[in-house]
Enzyme design. Structure first.
Site, PDB file in Angstrom:
ATOM      1  N   ASN A  11       0.727  -1.002   0.011  1.00 35.04           N
ATOM      2  CA  ASN A  11       0.061  -0.095  -0.086  1.00 35.04           C
ATOM      3  C   ASN A  11       0.832   1.389  -0.106  1.00 35.04           C
ATOM      4  OD1 ASN A  11      -1.911   2.136   0.332  1.00 35.04           O
ATOM      5  ND2 ASN A  11      -2.320   1.367   2.642  1.00 35.04           N
ATOM      6  N   LYS A  13       0.002   4.300  -0.378  1.00 37.95           N
ATOM      7  CA  LYS A  13      -0.445   5.446   0.191  1.00 37.95           C
ATOM      8  C   LYS A  13       0.002   6.649  -0.713  1.00 37.95           C
ATOM      9  CE  LYS A  13      -0.342   3.390   4.713  1.00 37.95           C
ATOM     10  NZ  LYS A  13      -0.488   3.417   6.377  1.00 37.95           N
ATOM     11  N   HIS A  96      -9.759   1.668   3.859  1.00 42.39           N
ATOM     12  CA  HIS A  96      -8.591   1.705   5.133  1.00 42.39           C
ATOM     13  C   HIS A  96      -8.927   2.661   6.056  1.00 42.39           C
ATOM     14  CE1 HIS A  96      -4.682   2.872   6.126  1.00 42.39           C
ATOM     15  NE2 HIS A  96      -4.104   1.834   5.488  1.00 42.39           N
ATOM     16  N   GLU A  98      -7.297   5.160   7.045  1.00 46.21           N
ATOM     17  CA  GLU A  98      -6.969   6.557   6.854  1.00 46.21           C
ATOM     18  C   GLU A  98      -8.164   7.134   6.221  1.00 46.21           C
ATOM     19  OE1 GLU A  98      -3.215   6.020   5.170  1.00 46.21           O
ATOM     20  OE2 GLU A  98      -2.346   5.334   7.233  1.00 46.21           O
ATOM     21  N   GLU A 167      -6.224  -4.498  10.240  1.00 38.80           N
ATOM     22  CA  GLU A 167      -5.107  -3.602  10.586  1.00 38.80           C
ATOM     23  C   GLU A 167      -5.400  -2.883  11.811  1.00 38.80           C
ATOM     24  OE1 GLU A 167      -2.747  -2.414   6.813  1.00 38.80           O
ATOM     25  OE2 GLU A 167      -4.490  -1.092   6.699  1.00 38.80           O
ATOM     26  N   GLY A 173       2.015   2.348  10.685  1.00 36.46           N
ATOM     27  CA  GLY A 173       3.044   3.412  10.630  1.00 36.46           C
ATOM     28  C   GLY A 173       3.558   3.600  12.221  1.00 36.46           C
ATOM     29  N   SER A 211       2.512  -1.993  10.273  1.00 38.44           N
ATOM     30  CA  SER A 211       4.111  -2.084  10.704  1.00 38.44           C
ATOM     31  C   SER A 211       4.526  -3.515  10.331  1.00 38.44           C
ATOM     32  CB  SER A 211       4.239  -1.654  12.053  1.00 38.44           C
ATOM     33  OG  SER A 211       4.102  -0.511  12.205  1.00 38.44           O
TER      34      SER A 211
HETATM   35  P1  PGA Z   1       2.331   0.374   7.758  1.00 41.14           P
HETATM   36  O1  PGA Z   1       0.824   0.673   6.857  1.00 41.14           O
HETATM   37  O2  PGA Z   1       2.783  -0.920   7.108  1.00 41.14           O
HETATM   38  O3  PGA Z   1       3.215   1.432   7.173  1.00 41.14           O
HETATM   39  O4  PGA Z   1       2.199   0.319   9.016  1.00 41.14           O
HETATM   40  C1  PGA Z   1       0.051  -0.353   6.553  1.00 41.14           C
HETATM   41  C2  PGA Z   1      -1.275   0.131   6.087  1.00 41.14           C
HETATM   42  O5  PGA Z   1      -1.653   1.220   6.597  1.00 41.14           O
HETATM   43  O6  PGA Z   1      -1.864  -0.373   5.168  1.00 41.14           O
END
Ligand code: PGA
Length: 250
Positions: A11, A13, A96, A98, A167, A173, A211
């Site tokens: 992903n 982003k 997601h 976010e 998630e 993150g 992460s």
């Molecule tokens: P990350 O993000 O691996 O940077 O924690 C995962 C995601 O939000 O899909």
């Protein structure tokens, strides 16, 4: 015996540029020969044409990060599922955290987006996950089941065509990964919920995200209901992403 081969999805982003994307993808493809898991990258919509060309003929599928809940028309700024399909998009992240958080996406809206993707022949990667406050309040199971229930309700028998990504918000993150046990516990809950809705639930991939990196991927992927990963930060570095693809190929 499970019939699910691992699925590893990057992903990206809101990262990348024409130059950076080309060097990242070419570095990944240079060393892809030993990879035999399923793989995809979900990229910003403006880069779909570039990535369609870069990935053509490779084993890495193309994915988007969002899709409109509408089919077409006066929805300025939106991208429809049929438009994604035009660029050979195979996967689309929906819901997601976010987007739920910063764009106020509700469970019901996420369910409609999943429906739009499925109708266009695109596999929705439906994200669910609890916040730290919800986990601390003992509500993890309730929250993820509520989020998934909306998608199950809106999609009926098509539900076997989706991918689910667990998630936990507190792991995204942050460098704070769920332990393999914590991940498996929630994945088992989601699997049971899918089993109650579909006789093909054993075919549905449930990814872990938050992460995940080259160092912790193996122990997460060793869990019986962890069928792959949705990878943010670590998917932007070719050696790290490759290492995780190889781990998932074992
Ligand atoms: P990350 O993000 O691996 O940077 O924690 C995962 C995601 O939000 O899909």
């Amino acid at each position: 015996m499970t019939m699910r081969s691992k699925l590893m999805v990057g992903n990206w982003k809101m990262n990348g540029s024409l130059v950076a994307n080309a060097s990242l993808v070419n570095a990944i493809l240079d060393d892809i020969a030993t990879v035999n898991c399923r793989a995809a990258v979900c990229v910003p919509a403006v880069f779909l044409a570039q990535l369609q060309a870069l990935l053509a003929g490779s084993c890495i599928g193309l994915g988007a990060q969002d899709v409109s809940a509408h089919a077409s028309g006066a929805y300025t700024g939106e991208v429809s599922a049929d438009m994604l399909r035009d660029f050979a998009v195979r996967y689309c992240i929906v819901g997601h955290s976010e987007r739920r958080q910063y764009h106020a996406e509700s469970d019901a809206l996420v369910a409609i987006k999943a429906q739009r993707a499925l109708a266009a022949g695109i596999t929705p990667i439906v994200c669910v996950g609890e916040s730290l406050a919800e986990r601390d309040a003992g509500q993890t199971e309730h929250v993820v089941k509520r989020q998934l229930a909306a998608v199950i309700h809106a999609n009926g028998h098509c539900i076997s065509e989706i991918v689910v990504a667990y998630e936990p918000l507190w792991a995204i993150g942050t460098g704070l990964t769920a332990t393999p046990e914590q991940a498996q516990q929630v994945h088992a809950v989601l699997r049971a919920q899918l089993q109650a809705a579909s006789s093909h639930a054993d075919l549905i991939s449930i990814l872990y995200g938050g992460s995940m990196n080259a160092a912790n991927a193996a122990e997460l992927l060793a869990q019986p209901d962890v069928d792959g990963g949705l990878i943010g930060g670590a998917a932007l570095k070719a050696p790290d992403f490759l290492s995780m693809l190889k781990t998932a190929s074992r």
